[in-house]
Design a protein around this motif. Structure first.
Motif, mmCIF file in Angstrom:
data_model
loop_
_atom_site.group_PDB
_atom_site.id
_atom_site.type_symbol
_atom_site.label_atom_id
_atom_site.label_comp_id
_atom_site.label_asym_id
_atom_site.label_seq_id
_atom_site.Cartn_x
_atom_site.Cartn_y
_atom_site.Cartn_z
ATOM 1 N N VAL A 53 2.621 1.227 5.404
ATOM 2 C CA VAL A 53 1.390 0.055 5.263
ATOM 3 C C VAL A 53 0.659 0.178 3.981
ATOM 4 C CG1 VAL A 53 -0.286 -1.325 6.413
ATOM 5 C CG2 VAL A 53 1.842 -0.677 7.589
ATOM 6 N N PHE A 54 0.067 1.507 3.984
ATOM 7 C CA PHE A 54 -0.782 1.855 2.845
ATOM 8 C C PHE A 54 -0.130 1.751 1.438
ATOM 9 C CE2 PHE A 54 -3.775 4.792 5.708
ATOM 10 C CZ PHE A 54 -4.269 3.263 6.254
ATOM 11 N N ASP A 55 1.258 2.325 1.338
ATOM 12 C CA ASP A 55 2.018 2.249 0.375
ATOM 13 C C ASP A 55 2.428 0.900 0.034
ATOM 14 O OD1 ASP A 55 3.389 3.089 -1.830
ATOM 15 O OD2 ASP A 55 4.942 4.150 -0.571
ATOM 16 N N THR A 56 1.626 -0.040 -0.407
ATOM 17 C CA THR A 56 2.322 -1.274 -0.909
ATOM 18 C C THR A 56 3.143 -1.611 -2.027
ATOM 19 O OG1 THR A 56 0.309 -1.789 -2.195
ATOM 20 C CG2 THR A 56 0.040 -2.329 0.112
ATOM 21 N N HIS A 57 3.176 -0.420 -3.024
ATOM 22 C CA HIS A 57 4.085 -0.625 -3.861
ATOM 23 C C HIS A 57 5.325 -0.025 -3.595
ATOM 24 C CE1 HIS A 57 1.037 -2.485 -6.277
ATOM 25 N NE2 HIS A 57 0.442 -1.731 -6.012
ATOM 26 N N CYS A 58 5.576 0.859 -2.547
ATOM 27 C CA CYS A 58 6.841 1.404 -2.131
ATOM 28 C C CYS A 58 7.122 2.728 -3.229
ATOM 29 C CB CYS A 58 7.998 0.606 -1.865
ATOM 30 S SG CYS A 58 7.673 -0.869 -0.519
ATOM 31 N N ARG A 59 6.026 3.394 -3.599
ATOM 32 C CA ARG A 59 6.306 4.382 -4.402
ATOM 33 C C ARG A 59 6.837 5.849 -3.706
ATOM 34 N NH1 ARG A 59 1.254 2.750 -7.995
ATOM 35 N NH2 ARG A 59 0.461 3.177 -5.794
ATOM 36 N N GLY A 60 6.086 5.720 -2.584
ATOM 37 C CA GLY A 60 6.367 7.232 -1.967
ATOM 38 C C GLY A 60 5.145 8.076 -1.975
ATOM 39 N N PHE A 61 4.102 7.246 -2.519
ATOM 40 C CA PHE A 61 2.739 8.233 -2.664
ATOM 41 C C PHE A 61 1.658 7.004 -2.801
ATOM 42 C CE2 PHE A 61 4.241 7.540 -7.067
ATOM 43 C CZ PHE A 61 3.010 6.990 -7.756
ATOM 44 N N LEU A 62 0.395 7.619 -2.477
ATOM 45 C CA LEU A 62 -0.900 6.934 -2.798
ATOM 46 C C LEU A 62 -1.854 7.159 -3.776
ATOM 47 C CD1 LEU A 62 -1.909 6.634 1.072
ATOM 48 C CD2 LEU A 62 -0.195 4.975 -0.122
ATOM 49 N N ASN A 63 -2.264 6.567 -4.646
ATOM 50 C CA ASN A 63 -3.293 6.828 -5.533
ATOM 51 C C ASN A 63 -4.623 6.287 -4.988
ATOM 52 O OD1 ASN A 63 -3.585 4.052 -6.239
ATOM 53 N ND2 ASN A 63 -2.195 4.303 -7.846
ATOM 54 N N LEU A 64 -5.680 6.632 -5.540
ATOM 55 C CA LEU A 64 -6.984 6.491 -5.306
ATOM 56 C C LEU A 64 -7.259 4.864 -5.003
ATOM 57 C CD1 LEU A 64 -9.583 7.243 -4.424
ATOM 58 C CD2 LEU A 64 -10.523 7.268 -6.912
ATOM 59 N N ASP A 65 -6.658 4.133 -5.781
ATOM 60 C CA ASP A 65 -6.862 2.535 -5.509
ATOM 61 C C ASP A 65 -6.178 2.106 -4.609
ATOM 62 O OD1 ASP A 65 -8.361 2.417 -7.988
ATOM 63 O OD2 ASP A 65 -6.557 1.771 -9.227
ATOM 64 N N ASP A 66 -4.964 2.478 -4.224
ATOM 65 C CA ASP A 66 -4.094 2.347 -2.750
ATOM 66 C C ASP A 66 -5.016 2.723 -1.525
ATOM 67 O OD1 ASP A 66 -1.849 1.778 -4.178
ATOM 68 O OD2 ASP A 66 -1.062 3.580 -4.208
ATOM 69 N N PHE A 67 -5.690 3.894 -1.822
ATOM 70 C CA PHE A 67 -6.211 4.356 -0.716
ATOM 71 C C PHE A 67 -7.669 3.498 -0.481
ATOM 72 C CE2 PHE A 67 -8.104 8.105 1.652
ATOM 73 C CZ PHE A 67 -6.984 8.662 2.012
ATOM 74 N N LYS A 68 -8.277 3.265 -1.365
ATOM 75 C CA LYS A 68 -9.526 2.260 -1.384
ATOM 76 C C LYS A 68 -9.007 0.920 -0.687
ATOM 77 C CE LYS A 68 -11.966 3.987 -5.361
ATOM 78 N NZ LYS A 68 -12.423 3.772 -6.759
ATOM 79 N N ARG A 69 -7.771 0.406 -1.341
ATOM 80 C CA ARG A 69 -7.430 -0.932 -0.728
ATOM 81 C C ARG A 69 -7.174 -1.075 0.800
ATOM 82 N NH1 ARG A 69 -5.108 -2.232 -4.780
ATOM 83 N NH2 ARG A 69 -3.151 -0.864 -4.613
ATOM 84 N N ALA A 70 -6.716 0.099 1.268
ATOM 85 C CA ALA A 70 -6.181 0.131 2.574
ATOM 86 C C ALA A 70 -7.458 0.583 3.442
ATOM 87 C CB ALA A 70 -5.347 1.501 2.789
#
Length: 122
Positions: A53-70
Motif C-alpha cells: 500500500v505504501f509502495d504505490t509505484h510497485c518498485r519494491g522500495f519506499l523513498n522519502l516522498d513515498d513515506f511522507k505520502r503514506a
C-alpha cells in the motif's frame, strides 16, 4: 478495545485462565496475552500488504516522498520532521530507501518493543 481489538468472550475465556480466585490478571500477563494475539494477527502476508500500500509505484522500495505520502494519508497531523525522523529510523542502511526487509524488521521490532515498554496497567 484500547489496543484496537476487542476479543470476544469466547476468546477471552480460552486465552485467560479462570480469574475468579486470583483477583484478576497482572498487567504483564495481560500484555503478554495481547501481544500473542496481535502477533498471530499480523502475519507475513499482512506486513507485505501494508508495504505494498505504501509502495504505490510497485518498485519494491519506499523513498522519502513515498513515506511522507503514506504518513499524510494515515496520520495527517504528524509533523514533517517526525516523518523524516521515522524514515531515517526505518532506513537501516541509510541508503535513502526503505526496502521490504527494512520495513519488516521495524514491524517485528516494534512488536517486541511493545511487549517490553508498555506502561503498567493499573
Amino acid at each position: 478495545m484500547l489496543f484496537g481489538y476487542k476479543p470476544s468472550k469466547i476468546e477471552v475465556d480460552t486465552m485467560v485462565p479462570d480469574l475468579s480466585n486470583t483477583g484478576g490478571l497482572r498487567p504483564d500477563e495481560f500484555v503478554k496475552l495481547m501481544a500473542l494475539k496481535r502477533s498471530a494477527q499480523l502475519s507475513f502476508g499482512d506486513q507485505r500488504q501494508i508495504f505494498s500500500v505504501f509502495d504505490t509505484h510497485c518498485r519494491g522500495f519506499l523513498n522519502l516522498d513515498d513515506f511522507k505520502r503514506a504518513f499524510k494519508r494515515v496520520i495527517p497531523h504528524l509533523s514533517e520532521q517526525t516523518i523524516i525522523e521515522a524514515f531515517r529510523e526505518v532506513d537501516r542502511d541509510s541508503d535513502g530507501l526503505v526496502c521490504y526487509k527494512d520495513f519488516e524488521y521495524v514491524m517485528n521490532y516494534a512488536e517486541e518493543e511493545d511487549q517490553v515498554h508498555l506502561p503498567a496497567l493499573t
